[in-house]
Enzyme design. Structure first.
Site, short mmCIF file in Angstrom:
data_model
loop_
_atom_site.label_atom_id
_atom_site.label_comp_id
_atom_site.label_asym_id
_atom_site.label_seq_id
_atom_site.Cartn_x
_atom_site.Cartn_y
_atom_site.Cartn_z
N HIS A 181 -0.50 6.35 -2.29
CA HIS A 181 0.31 7.51 -1.75
C HIS A 181 1.82 7.23 -2.20
O HIS A 181 2.32 6.56 -1.29
CB HIS A 181 0.30 7.45 -0.17
CG HIS A 181 1.18 8.08 0.57
ND1 HIS A 181 1.39 9.63 0.15
CD2 HIS A 181 1.88 8.03 1.85
CE1 HIS A 181 2.36 10.03 0.79
NE2 HIS A 181 2.44 9.26 2.06
N CYS A 215 6.74 11.94 4.22
CA CYS A 215 5.61 12.03 3.31
C CYS A 215 5.19 13.46 3.14
O CYS A 215 4.25 13.59 2.27
CB CYS A 215 4.20 11.45 4.24
SG CYS A 215 4.66 9.76 4.35
#
Length: 394
Positions: free
Chosen positions: A342, A88
């Site tokens: 996200h 991420c």
């Protein structure tokens, strides 16, 4: 430090984040990149190189598996393009790679872009299926992202005596902030009662403690300070940028030194970025923070790992309003991952763009008054890697 105050963000571009079934990966990449170039006042043809952040190309028919996607979307040939992936932290890793190349004197003006198309597959075919079908045949069974971060939430609530209401407060704050962000995935306010009554994902994390699955892209144009002073209309300087690691994707949860109260990778990345930026008291020296809130607990422990608050006090500072827009140190005024969503490769670039726009005073109704220095932070995997960028006014 050779990079400190020598590389400038001279343009930003962010697409709307959301369930963008009518948009392709390449169209999102193109929109973000051309918007950033327009903001910088340059033609795409003037950009000397590009770095692409895409973490999960298998979700989009392998588009984004190579940075040749930039070449295709922008007509970038024959200039060099590089794809990076780091869980991420992928988006911020793209920014870091581009910044280091500029600081080294290899290029004067470059592109860092992150893009991810995550909504074109059904949940049972997306990251859920990847975790089940492609990961470790023993230690990964039954292992999910909510489950991993639920361990941190349970430990934190138990150790410091908080209830689930402190987790709900993160979701409520960030969804309220997102009402001021027209590009966020979710812009509807929430109440504590809605968060607490949502279906349970992995106790103590409910559905509204989790970030949504989202499509989107974001880009920044970076330039040398010399180029910015001569050519840019407005710019923000990178004062420090650091990456830290802790363990691999699987070992992170099995290390004896993991107390499940924070993330060593974040502490390492922050220490590096602070050293470059000359920051010794981040709470006093930062005006705003965009930090990784993939789950509500993550924002709380990340604010402590970033040195904003003492261990165990992040929840209390949240409840006291310290991190709300208008508070002493606003956190995730964009709405964070909780509301923006996200799209993994895009998130870190979006955060850098958000802090840049805040420092330039062009964040509209979510503007942090007097913002002169801000921080962007990504956490990757179950605490395996982290990236921190400090940006300041020129």
């Amino acid at each position: 430090m050779p990079i400190s105050n020598q590389v400038a963000v001279v343009g930003t571009g962010v697409t709307r984040f959301g369930e963008l079934y009518d948009r392709s990966y390449l169209s999102l990449l193109h929109e973000a990149a051309t918007a950033a170039a327009d903001d910088a006042g340059v033609e795409v043809g003037a950009l000397e190189a590009a770095w692409l952040g895409t973490a999960e190309p298998q979700l989009g028919a392998l588009v984004g598996d190579s940075a040749a996607a930039v070449t295709e979307a922008l007509g970038f040939a024959p200039r060099p393009v590089t794809r990076v992936a780091n869980f991420c932290a992928t988006g911020m890793e793209a920014v870091r790679a581009a910044a280091l190349a500029v600081a080294a004197g290899e290029y004067e003006v470059v592109l860092a872009v992150g893009a991810e198309k995550m909504r074109d597959l059904a949940p049972r075919e997306s990251l859920v299926a990847k975790a089940v079908e492609q990961s470790h045949p023993v230690i990964a069974k039954g292992r999910t992202a909510p489950g991993q971060f639920a361990l941190v939430a349970s430990r934190y609530l138990h150790t410091y005596g908080y209830g689930r209401d402190v987790l709900a407060a993160v979701a409520v704050k960030n969804h309220q902030h997102a009402t001021n962000n027209p590009k966020a995935h979710y812009r509807t306010p929430l109440t504590v009662e809605q968060v607490l009554s949502a279906p349970m994902a992995a106790e103590p994390l409910g559905l509204l403690d989790c970030t949504p699955t989202t499509d989107g892209a974001a880009a920044v144009v970076l330039a040398s300070r010399r180029w910015a002073e001569r050519n840019a209309r407005q710019w923000v300087l990178i004062q420090g940028i650091g990456v830290g690691s802790y363990a691999g994707y699987y070992p992170a949860l099995f290390r004896r030194d993991n107390d499940f109260l924070g993330f060593a990778a974040t502490r390492a990345a922050a220490a590096s970025a602070y050293r470059q930026a000359g920051i010794t008291d981040p709470r006093a020296q930062l005006d705003l923070v965009e930090c990784h809130d993939c789950f509500t607990i993550t924002e709380i422990v990340n604010t402590e790992d970033l040195g904003l608050f003492a261990s165990g006090t992040g929840g209390a500072e949240l409840l006291a309003g310290t991190t709300t827009l208008g508070g002493e140190l606003p956190v995730n005024v964009s709405g964070g991952l909780q509301s923006c969503g996200h799209p993994v490769g895009a998130t870190g670039v979006r955060m850098v763009a958000e802090v840049t726009d805040q420092i330039l005073g062009r964040a509209g109704s979510r503007q942090v008054r007097g913002a002169r220095r801000g921080l962007a932070h990504n956490l990757g995997g179950p605490g395996a890697v982290a990236a921190v960028t400090v940006l300041g006014a020129a």
